[in-house]
Design an enzyme around this catalytic site. Sequence first.
Site, mmCIF file in Angstrom:
data_model
loop_
_atom_site.group_PDB
_atom_site.id
_atom_site.type_symbol
_atom_site.label_atom_id
_atom_site.label_comp_id
_atom_site.label_asym_id
_atom_site.label_seq_id
_atom_site.Cartn_x
_atom_site.Cartn_y
_atom_site.Cartn_z
ATOM 1 N N ASP A 144 1.303 33.113 3.335
ATOM 2 C CA ASP A 144 1.423 31.804 3.533
ATOM 3 C C ASP A 144 2.907 30.962 3.152
ATOM 4 O O ASP A 144 3.182 31.099 1.863
ATOM 5 C CB ASP A 144 0.272 31.093 3.050
ATOM 6 N N HIS A 214 -3.923 29.853 14.629
ATOM 7 C CA HIS A 214 -3.794 28.800 13.584
ATOM 8 C C HIS A 214 -2.270 28.483 13.914
ATOM 9 O O HIS A 214 -2.089 27.249 14.033
ATOM 10 C CB HIS A 214 -3.931 29.250 12.361
HETATM 11 C C1 HEM Z 1 1.478 28.412 8.772
HETATM 12 C C2 HEM Z 1 -2.528 29.890 6.505
HETATM 13 C C3 HEM Z 1 -4.384 25.139 6.690
HETATM 14 C C4 HEM Z 1 -0.200 23.704 8.848
HETATM 15 C C5 HEM Z 1 0.426 29.081 8.292
HETATM 16 C C6 HEM Z 1 0.696 30.484 8.093
HETATM 17 C C7 HEM Z 1 -0.772 30.871 7.290
HETATM 18 C C8 HEM Z 1 -1.544 29.722 7.328
HETATM 19 C C9 HEM Z 1 -1.054 32.253 7.187
HETATM 20 C C10 HEM Z 1 1.638 31.305 8.813
HETATM 21 C C11 HEM Z 1 2.548 31.439 7.681
HETATM 22 C C12 HEM Z 1 3.558 30.483 7.445
HETATM 23 O O1 HEM Z 1 4.338 29.919 8.416
HETATM 24 O O2 HEM Z 1 3.239 29.678 6.543
HETATM 25 C C13 HEM Z 1 -3.506 28.759 6.431
HETATM 26 C C14 HEM Z 1 -4.719 28.468 5.708
HETATM 27 C C15 HEM Z 1 -5.178 27.202 5.679
HETATM 28 C C16 HEM Z 1 -4.082 26.546 6.404
HETATM 29 C C17 HEM Z 1 -5.289 29.903 5.161
HETATM 30 C C18 HEM Z 1 -6.573 26.962 5.502
HETATM 31 C C19 HEM Z 1 -7.323 27.521 4.870
HETATM 32 C C20 HEM Z 1 -3.413 24.335 7.278
HETATM 33 C C21 HEM Z 1 -3.536 23.019 7.615
HETATM 34 C C22 HEM Z 1 -2.381 22.564 8.103
HETATM 35 C C23 HEM Z 1 -1.425 23.743 8.236
HETATM 36 C C24 HEM Z 1 -4.853 22.147 7.255
HETATM 37 C C25 HEM Z 1 -1.894 21.443 8.613
HETATM 38 C C26 HEM Z 1 -2.819 20.204 8.864
HETATM 39 C C27 HEM Z 1 0.613 24.922 8.786
HETATM 40 C C28 HEM Z 1 1.835 24.746 9.410
HETATM 41 C C29 HEM Z 1 2.391 26.130 9.422
HETATM 42 C C30 HEM Z 1 1.106 26.888 8.790
HETATM 43 C C31 HEM Z 1 2.634 23.497 9.879
HETATM 44 C C32 HEM Z 1 3.665 26.659 9.965
HETATM 45 C C33 HEM Z 1 3.644 26.732 11.466
HETATM 46 C C34 HEM Z 1 5.003 27.119 12.115
HETATM 47 O O3 HEM Z 1 5.934 26.427 12.053
HETATM 48 O O4 HEM Z 1 5.158 28.422 12.789
HETATM 49 N N1 HEM Z 1 -0.803 28.652 7.749
HETATM 50 N N2 HEM Z 1 -3.058 27.534 6.828
HETATM 51 N N3 HEM Z 1 -2.216 24.843 7.761
HETATM 52 N N4 HEM Z 1 0.035 26.042 8.551
HETATM 53 FE FE1 HEM Z 1 -1.349 26.703 7.568
#
Ligand code: HEM
Length: 298
Positions: A144, A214
Amino acid sequence: MAIAQPAVLPEAGPFALYVVMKVIGGKDAVIAQCKSLHHRLATLNEQQPDANLRASMAFGKAFWQSLEKGCPAEFDDFTPLGDGDITAPATGGDILLHINSSRHDLNFYTLRCFLEPVAKDIEVLDETYGFKYLDSRDMIDFVDGTENPKTTEARSDVALIKDGEFAGGSFVMVQRFVHNLPAWNRLNIQAQEKVIGRTKLDSVELEDVPAASHVGRVDLKEEGKGLKIVRHSLPYGTVTGDHGLLFIAYCHTQHNFNAMLKSMYGETDGQSDQMLRFTKAVTGAYFFAPSVEMLESL
Ligand code: HEM
Ligand code: MG
């Protein structure tokens, strides 16, 4: 130039503490504590030079308005989202204290010192201790933070309001998620990768990112420009009790959070984030973190 509060920009230490509070008594005493926290931390950091102890205070809309410092035009309350099994509640809060450091004990100690003189004035709504897990993985075992802005310049551009009376300030979004890991672990790796949109071992974006994954839901573009936020989330919890992710992010505009949330919870095109079948938000709130100067002027 207005300076951001210390926990907003630097990459997080391995331990964090996220506290959401409601003010139920003397507002003046609480504000005095908020203002003196940074001086207390400066002393602690001198005594413990490797701790990298950093904190930021942010305020809910109604409480901020009661301080009569003007209100950023966009500042809004978190509104509940979704329906059926996939929902995001709005749980509010007057003050958010976000601490991170290399020491769990100092995070705990800092909150103790903060609360002692104002214990009767504050109700703690949520107190969650986060920790870096393995090689920066969430408990669903995916890395993450891969696409988080990396350089200080990029992080400032994304997180901080640039000009005007609120320069150096930042909007904050918080949601505490509780995971259902038995259900998640019933999926094979390939199926999990389709839910996230990246590979599990080394966090490479899939060639065809599924629209309901996601990454497919939150990697948004408007007029050719990517919507970015600075995430400070960490895993929390116990093996046999609740565990999951304390999601927290900073941004110069609330618009980016709103766009991502609408897309995750099916309010943009009817599709919702498949990851939300395996994790559930139990809190949700927006805050505003003023610049150091504005905090000191309260
Ligand atoms: C990307 C997990 C909630 C916004 C990611 C990634 C993972 C992850 C594994 C891909 C790796 C990375 O680029 O960091 C989770 C989990 C969540 C969660 C387990 C809740 C249980 C959220 C929420 C938001 C969010 C609530 C925004 C409202 C983002 C964004 C990215 C991302 C902006 C980068 C996307 C990109 O530019 O490729 N998240 N996330 N995430 N997440 Fe989450
Ligand atoms: Mg991308």
